[in-house]
Structure formats: C-alpha cells, structure tokens
Design an enzyme around this catalytic site. Structure first.
Site, PDB file in Angstrom:
ATOM      1  N   GLY A  38     -29.371 -16.359   5.553  1.00  0.00           N
ATOM      2  CA  GLY A  38     -29.326 -14.416   4.674  1.00  0.00           C
ATOM      3  C   GLY A  38     -28.656 -13.941   5.813  1.00  0.00           C
ATOM      4  N   THR A  39     -28.508 -12.192   5.826  1.00  0.00           N
ATOM      5  CA  THR A  39     -27.265 -11.464   6.377  1.00  0.00           C
ATOM      6  C   THR A  39     -28.003 -11.415   8.086  1.00  0.00           C
ATOM      7  OG1 THR A  39     -28.044  -9.562   4.750  1.00  0.00           O
ATOM      8  CG2 THR A  39     -27.182  -8.690   6.296  1.00  0.00           C
ATOM      9  N   HIS A  88     -46.130  -5.343  38.583  1.00  0.00           N
ATOM     10  CA  HIS A  88     -45.288  -3.920  39.578  1.00  0.00           C
ATOM     11  C   HIS A  88     -44.105  -6.030  40.291  1.00  0.00           C
ATOM     12  CE1 HIS A  88     -43.696  -1.038  42.100  1.00  0.00           C
ATOM     13  NE2 HIS A  88     -43.915  -2.337  43.043  1.00  0.00           N
ATOM     14  N   LEU A 143     -23.342   2.975  15.452  1.00  0.00           N
ATOM     15  CA  LEU A 143     -24.014   2.413  17.292  1.00  0.00           C
ATOM     16  C   LEU A 143     -23.807   1.344  18.353  1.00  0.00           C
ATOM     17  CD1 LEU A 143     -27.016   5.314  17.349  1.00  0.00           C
ATOM     18  CD2 LEU A 143     -24.435   5.638  18.021  1.00  0.00           C
ATOM     19  N   GLU A 144     -24.774   0.728  17.507  1.00  0.00           N
ATOM     20  CA  GLU A 144     -24.162  -1.407  17.920  1.00  0.00           C
ATOM     21  C   GLU A 144     -22.679  -1.706  17.954  1.00  0.00           C
ATOM     22  OE1 GLU A 144     -28.758  -2.499  17.746  1.00  0.00           O
ATOM     23  OE2 GLU A 144     -27.725  -3.639  16.457  1.00  0.00           O
ATOM     24  N   SER A 174     -30.450  -7.049   1.037  1.00  0.00           N
ATOM     25  CA  SER A 174     -28.926  -5.633   0.178  1.00  0.00           C
ATOM     26  C   SER A 174     -28.047  -6.148   1.500  1.00  0.00           C
ATOM     27  CB  SER A 174     -30.295  -4.882   1.955  1.00  0.00           C
ATOM     28  OG  SER A 174     -30.087  -5.718   2.906  1.00  0.00           O
ATOM     29  N   HIS A 232     -37.340  -8.361  11.366  1.00  0.00           N
ATOM     30  CA  HIS A 232     -38.898  -9.122  11.329  1.00  0.00           C
ATOM     31  C   HIS A 232     -39.634  -8.291  10.534  1.00  0.00           C
ATOM     32  CE1 HIS A 232     -37.973  -5.332  14.266  1.00  0.00           C
ATOM     33  NE2 HIS A 232     -38.691  -4.733  13.733  1.00  0.00           N
TER      34      HIS A 232
HETATM   35  C1  LIG Z   1     -24.316  -5.433  11.331  1.00  0.00           C
HETATM   36  C2  LIG Z   1     -26.143  -6.030  11.126  1.00  0.00           C
HETATM   37  C3  LIG Z   1     -27.099  -5.745  12.551  1.00  0.00           C
HETATM   38  C4  LIG Z   1     -28.232  -5.601  12.074  1.00  0.00           C
HETATM   39  N1  LIG Z   1     -28.954  -5.900  13.042  1.00  0.00           N
HETATM   40  C5  LIG Z   1     -30.410  -6.011  13.318  1.00  0.00           C
HETATM   41  C6  LIG Z   1     -31.385  -6.436  13.975  1.00  0.00           C
HETATM   42  O1  LIG Z   1     -31.147  -6.192  15.426  1.00  0.00           O
HETATM   43  N2  LIG Z   1     -33.009  -6.584  13.654  1.00  0.00           N
HETATM   44  C7  LIG Z   1     -33.446  -6.379  12.485  1.00  0.00           C
HETATM   45  O2  LIG Z   1     -34.864  -6.335  12.799  1.00  0.00           O
HETATM   46  N3  LIG Z   1     -32.468  -6.236  11.560  1.00  0.00           N
HETATM   47  C8  LIG Z   1     -31.052  -6.100  11.464  1.00  0.00           C
HETATM   48  N4  LIG Z   1     -30.694  -5.812  10.662  1.00  0.00           N
HETATM   49  C9  LIG Z   1     -30.779  -5.958   8.881  1.00  0.00           C
HETATM   50  C10 LIG Z   1     -31.372  -7.304   9.043  1.00  0.00           C
HETATM   51  O3  LIG Z   1     -30.500  -8.431   9.059  1.00  0.00           O
HETATM   52  C11 LIG Z   1     -32.274  -7.067   8.049  1.00  0.00           C
HETATM   53  O4  LIG Z   1     -33.118  -6.203   7.270  1.00  0.00           O
HETATM   54  C12 LIG Z   1     -32.181  -9.135   6.577  1.00  0.00           C
HETATM   55  O5  LIG Z   1     -31.772  -9.528   6.863  1.00  0.00           O
HETATM   56  C13 LIG Z   1     -33.278  -8.634   5.806  1.00  0.00           C
HETATM   57  O6  LIG Z   1     -34.070 -10.447   5.644  1.00  0.00           O
HETATM   58  P1  LIG Z   1     -34.210  -9.892   3.614  1.00  0.00           P
HETATM   59  O7  LIG Z   1     -34.577 -11.378   4.007  1.00  0.00           O
HETATM   60  O8  LIG Z   1     -34.523  -9.134   3.381  1.00  0.00           O
HETATM   61  O9  LIG Z   1     -32.234 -10.298   3.319  1.00  0.00           O
HETATM   62  P2  LIG Z   1     -30.976 -10.966   3.139  1.00  0.00           P
HETATM   63  O10 LIG Z   1     -30.896 -11.086   5.213  1.00  0.00           O
HETATM   64  O11 LIG Z   1     -30.123  -9.648   2.923  1.00  0.00           O
HETATM   65  O12 LIG Z   1     -31.693 -12.476   2.915  1.00  0.00           O
HETATM   66  C14 LIG Z   1     -30.785 -12.042   1.756  1.00  0.00           C
HETATM   67  C15 LIG Z   1     -30.434 -13.649   1.069  1.00  0.00           C
HETATM   68  O13 LIG Z   1     -30.347 -13.391  -0.188  1.00  0.00           O
HETATM   69  C16 LIG Z   1     -29.157 -14.342  -1.123  1.00  0.00           C
HETATM   70  N5  LIG Z   1     -28.948 -13.605  -2.114  1.00  0.00           N
HETATM   71  C17 LIG Z   1     -29.247 -13.082  -2.279  1.00  0.00           C
HETATM   72  N6  LIG Z   1     -29.338 -12.898  -3.966  1.00  0.00           N
HETATM   73  C18 LIG Z   1     -29.107 -14.038  -4.808  1.00  0.00           C
HETATM   74  C19 LIG Z   1     -29.892 -15.309  -5.700  1.00  0.00           C
HETATM   75  N7  LIG Z   1     -29.305 -14.571  -6.456  1.00  0.00           N
HETATM   76  N8  LIG Z   1     -30.139 -16.131  -5.601  1.00  0.00           N
HETATM   77  C20 LIG Z   1     -29.949 -16.285  -4.808  1.00  0.00           C
HETATM   78  N9  LIG Z   1     -29.777 -15.656  -3.339  1.00  0.00           N
HETATM   79  C21 LIG Z   1     -29.517 -14.422  -3.496  1.00  0.00           C
HETATM   80  C22 LIG Z   1     -28.004 -13.853  -0.115  1.00  0.00           C
HETATM   81  O14 LIG Z   1     -27.474 -14.729  -0.190  1.00  0.00           O
HETATM   82  C23 LIG Z   1     -28.874 -13.947   0.676  1.00  0.00           C
HETATM   83  O15 LIG Z   1     -28.534 -15.173   2.043  1.00  0.00           O
HETATM   84  C24 LIG Z   1     -28.859  -5.989  10.566  1.00  0.00           C
HETATM   85  C25 LIG Z   1     -28.157  -5.633   9.453  1.00  0.00           C
HETATM   86  C26 LIG Z   1     -26.598  -5.557   9.744  1.00  0.00           C
HETATM   87  C27 LIG Z   1     -25.688  -5.701   8.434  1.00  0.00           C
END
Ligand SMILES: Cc1cc2nc3c(=O)[nH]c(=O)nc-3n(C[C@H](O)[C@H](O)[C@H](O)COP(=O)(O)OP(=O)(O)OC[C@H]3O[C@@H](n4cnc5c(N)ncnc54)[C@H](O)[C@@H]3O)c2cc1C
Length: 466
Positions: A42-43, A445, A187-188, A144, A323
């Site tokens: 995912g993201t 410590h 910020l990151e 998202s 998480h």
């Molecule tokens: C630059 C950046 C840095 C981040 N750093 C952190 C961090 O350090 N720590 C942290 O906790 N969070 C971080 N996040 C947030 C974190 O990435 C998300 O909270 C997390 O990925 C959410 O997980 P999820 O499984 O809900 O969705 P996602 O990881 O968004 O995965 C959703 C998946 O669903 C798929 N999808 C969507 N629609 C469909 C469909 N119709 N059919 C099949 N597949 C589909 C997408 O392709 C995607 O792969 C960061 C986000 C960004 C953008």
C-alpha cells in the site's frame, strides 16, 4: 461446491489490508487480497512510511557528516558530496525488499494475491481484472490519497509542484522548496531536502506546526525547525501557485485575510493532508455511503452497516497511521473468525520522524484540562545524561496525569529517539499506569528513557536531576 470463492476477501494491500489478510489466513480462513499496485504494502511501503524513512535516514547521515558533531569526537572528514541517484536507489532497495517480504508472507500463509482494482457487484462479490470473485466477508482497506489544494495542479513528473509521492522521488535537490502544510509529512520531507541542501520555507495556515499535537510540543517544534534553518510562515495561506519555466510563484496572505505577497520557488510540496480513498470501489452497488469526511463508518468491531462488509485503516475514521491500520487489520480478521478483536483508539501513538523526533500518546494538555483537573510533570532532555553525552540537548518529556487518581492521561516527548520512547508510555497507559507506577519502575542507565521516569517523578514535584 463452496458457496463462496473465499471466506475473506480484502480490498487493498496496505498495512490495514495485508495484515488483515495474513491474520485471517492464520486463523484458517480461505483468504484473498486484491490490490491494483504492482507491489504489495500500500501507501505505507510504496510511497509513505518506508521511502520517507529511508530518505530521512540517508539525509540525516549526510547532514551529520557535514554539520554534525564528528569534529568533537576527533573524526576528520574530507569534502562531502551527495550522490542523490545512489540515495534514491538505496530507498528503492528498502522498498523492494519490504514489499517483496509481504509477497513472501502471502505465499507462506496461503493468501491469494488478486492483481487488480476491485469493484463491488454486491455485498458478497466484486470484479477484479475482469473476473468475478465472491466472498462471505469483504474487508474494505482502500486507504487514502493526497488531499489536493484547490487551484494548485500537482505534476510529479515535472517536479515543480509535487505531492508527497513526487516529493519522495525528486532527482535533484531544489534550491528553494516551499512546503505547503506544517504537518508530519511536510516537516519530514522538508527536513529531508533541507538536509540535502535546499532552502526550505514552510507555509502553515494555523498559528503553529503539527496540528493535533500537544501545545508545548508544537511551540518547541517551531523553535527547533527555525534553529535548523527552516523559514516558517505560520498563520499564512497559499491562495495560488503559478508555474513558468520550471519556477513557481506562490501567492500567500495572512490566514485571517490581509495583504498578499509572493514567494518564488523551484519546488512546491503540497502536504495539506490525506483523504479516504473509495474511487471506483462501487460503494453505491451495495448501498454504502461515506460520511461528510468521505470515510466509511464502522462499529467497534469494524463492521459497516452492510452485512458481511467490514472496513479498516485510513478509509475509516481515526488517525491516518500505519500502526492504527495494522491493529485494525488484526482485529477485523479476529472478529470475522468469531474471536474478539479490539483496538484501543484512545492510545494510538503518533510520531514525527525528524531530528529530534516528536512523539505523543493519549491526551494533549489542552484536551486533558477540558476533561478535569490534571497534574503535569516535565523533564528536559538537556538534563538527561545520555542525551547530554550524545550532544542532543533539544526536547523534553511531559507526563500528564489525572489530579485525583494520578492515572496517566498523556505523554509527549521530543528527543532523538522519541518514537522508540513512546512505546513504553503507550504500554504503561494501556495497563492503566499512574505517574507513580512509571516513576517507581527501574529504568536502565544511561538511557533517554530515564527522562520519562523523571518526567513522571516531576508530576509530584520530585525529579532527581533537575
Ligand atoms: C509520505 C508519507 C509518509 C508516511 N509516514 C508514515 C509513518 O511514518 N508512520 C505511519 O504510521 N504512517 C505514515 N504514513 C501514513 C500511512 O502510510 C497510512 O496510514 C497507511 O498506509 C494506511 O494504511 P491502509 O492499509 O489503510 O491504506 P494504504 O496503505 O493507503 O493502502 C491501500 C491500498 O489499497 C489499494 N486500493 C485502493 N482501492 C482499491 C481497489 N478498489 N481495489 C484494490 N485495491 C485498492 C491501493 O492501491 C493501496 O495499495 C505516511 C504516509 C505518507 C503519504
């Protein structure tokens, strides 16, 4: 013949979805997970947590050699140069190894990976890559996507106006990067490019950075990022961005209205937040509506109002964090299997992985005060022997507890390893700890974690080293 192809079909293979799929398979359920990306994770693994942390780590090393404390330790270095292509390749390597790791775990646990985007036909069937697939339970974990800024067109390929995905993949260090949004992602990524040599200006609509964090932490963050050389324009809004010949001109004005001015930049990072993603999912086919914030609503067991359809992660309410999504993924699978899966949404830690790190769990001081009388203990990292020895003077730990019961309501830290330290605070709070419980727990410590013990001692006014 089985009534359905699968017991569980998870839509989306981010931390919410892939974890739900693995846990469901571990519990003996026949499971598939659909995702249209080329790689799993995912993201988070592809364009979020992991690539950003790879660049944060690499850029921190670069900055440390150039501007850090090496001299103090008698370490002499010659001229330091940056090979950005190599740093980006290293990032991709980390991503590849982790996304490949999920693929391995899918095989190991016998989760079928359906490659393609899924769209509902009805509550028990979807089409993926032209194929109809049915399941007794379907989990929406579609995550998202970046929130666009009206009037500002992102073009990640051109690299002038970028979102977080483009901001992670730049093939040059900008001369002047303007970050729109002073939240975690801004910020990151701003820190990454500042360390690599860019001048960075952060434009934030609110009067402080890091919305949602404790007030003291937000104030201190502004001081720390300014000291590091970032230009902060707080209480300021961007009203437009024009691009001409690879240069951007931003028009800004005070958030409350007032005289407009312009800022020139060769890179603009739009980082104003993320929004739930349900495009093309066909929720209308099952009669499931999203709320005013675009989120899919569930009950505590992660059931939507449609029988057999569940949802977890960024697509449902709550902090958009990996998480949180993972814990919900485990819980939803356990609930589907008839077990009791619970996530304590009051205790989801949040971390900003800059240097120092900023972390918190539970209530801010402001929110705690609204609920009743509180006691607060604070301890500066400057007085922590390990941080002092490591020349890491910035930051503090703050413990907020209920004035009557002493139960800890919130913990906030700014320290080089705040993200690691907050785990202890979260666990203590999960067990209902009082500040006294933390204060009387023996801490090794010399460690940064001792600052948490001392902040807990400060709740009753008795820290030792202050
Ligand atoms: C630059 C950046 C840095 C981040 N750093 C952190 C961090 O350090 N720590 C942290 O906790 N969070 C971080 N996040 C947030 C974190 O990435 C998300 O909270 C997390 O990925 C959410 O997980 P999820 O499984 O809900 O969705 P996602 O990881 O968004 O995965 C959703 C998946 O669903 C798929 N999808 C969507 N629609 C469909 C469909 N119709 N059919 C099949 N597949 C589909 C997408 O392709 C995607 O792969 C960061 C986000 C960004 C953008």
């Amino acid at each position: 013949m089985a009534e359905y192809d699968y017991d569980v079909l998870v839509i989306g293979a981010g931390p919410g979805g892939y974890v739900a799929a693995i846990r469901a398979a571990q519990l003996g359920l026949k499971t598939a997970c659909a995702d249209g990306r080329e790689t799993l994770g995912g993201t988070c693994l592809n364009v979020g947590c992991i690539p950003s942390k790879a660049l944060l780590h690499g850029s921190e090393k670069f900055d440390e050699v150039r501007n850090g404390t090496f001299d103090l330790y008698g370490i002499k270095t010659g001229p330091v140069t940056l090979d950005l292509t190599a740093m980006q390749a290293q990032k991709l390597d980390s991503v590849k190894s982790l996304t490949g790791g999920i693929e391995f775990l899918f095989k190991k646990n016998k989760v079928t990976w359906l490659k393609g985007y899924a769209a509902f036909e009805d509550a028990h069937s979807v089409t993926v890559a032209g194929q109809k697939v049915t399941a007794r339970n379907i989990v929406i974990a579609t995550g998202s996507s970046v929130t666009p800024l009206p009037g500002v067109t992102v073009d990640n390929d051109a690299g002038v106006i970028v979102d977080s995905t483009g901001g992670l993949a730049l093939n040059r260090v900008p001369e002047h990067m303007v970050v729109i949004g002073g939240g975690v992602i801004g910020l990151e990524l701003g820190s990454v490019w500042r360390r690599l040599g860019a001048k960075v200006t952060v434009v934030e609509f609110l009067d402080q950075l890091l919305p949602g964090m404790d007030g003291d932490v937000r104030k201190e963050a502004a001081k720390i990022f300014k000291k590091q050389g970032m230009d902060l324009k707080l209480s300021t809004k961007v009203t437009g961005v024009a691009v001409d010949g690879g240069k951007a001109t931003l028009t800004v004005e005070p958030s409350k209205g007032g005289e407009a001015s312009t800022i020139e930049a060769d890179c603009v990072l739009v980082a104003i937040g993320r929004r739930p993603y349900v495009d093309g999912l066909g929720l209308d086919k099952i009669g499931l509506e999203v709320n005013a914030r675009g989120q899919v609503e569930t009950d505590h067991d992660f059931r939507t109002k449609i029988d057999g359809v569940w949802a977890v992660g960024d697509v449902i309410p709550g902090p958009m964090l990996a998480h949180k999504a993972e814990d919900e993924g485990i819980a939803v699978a356990e609930n589907i299997a008839g077990l009791t899966g619970i996530v304590n949404h009051d205790l989801i830690p949040g971390v900003v992985y800059t240097f120092p790190e900023f972390a918190g769990v539970g209530l801010t001081e402001e929110a705690a005060k609204e609920k009743g009388e509180i006691k607060v203990g604070k301890f500066p990292m400057l007085a922590n022997s390990r941080a002092k020895t490591n020349h890491e003077p910035d930051g503090f730990v703050k413990v907020i507890s209920d004035a009557k019961t002493d139960r800890v309501l919130g913990v906030w830290c700014i320290a080089s390893v705040a993200g690691t330290m907050i785990a202890q605070a979260t666990q203590a709070m999960e067990f209902g700890a009082t500040s006294e419980d933390i204060a009387y727990t023996c801490h090794a410590h010399p460690t940064h974690a001792e600052a948490l013990k001392e902040a807990a001692m400060a709740v009753t006014g008795k820290p030792i080293h202050m």
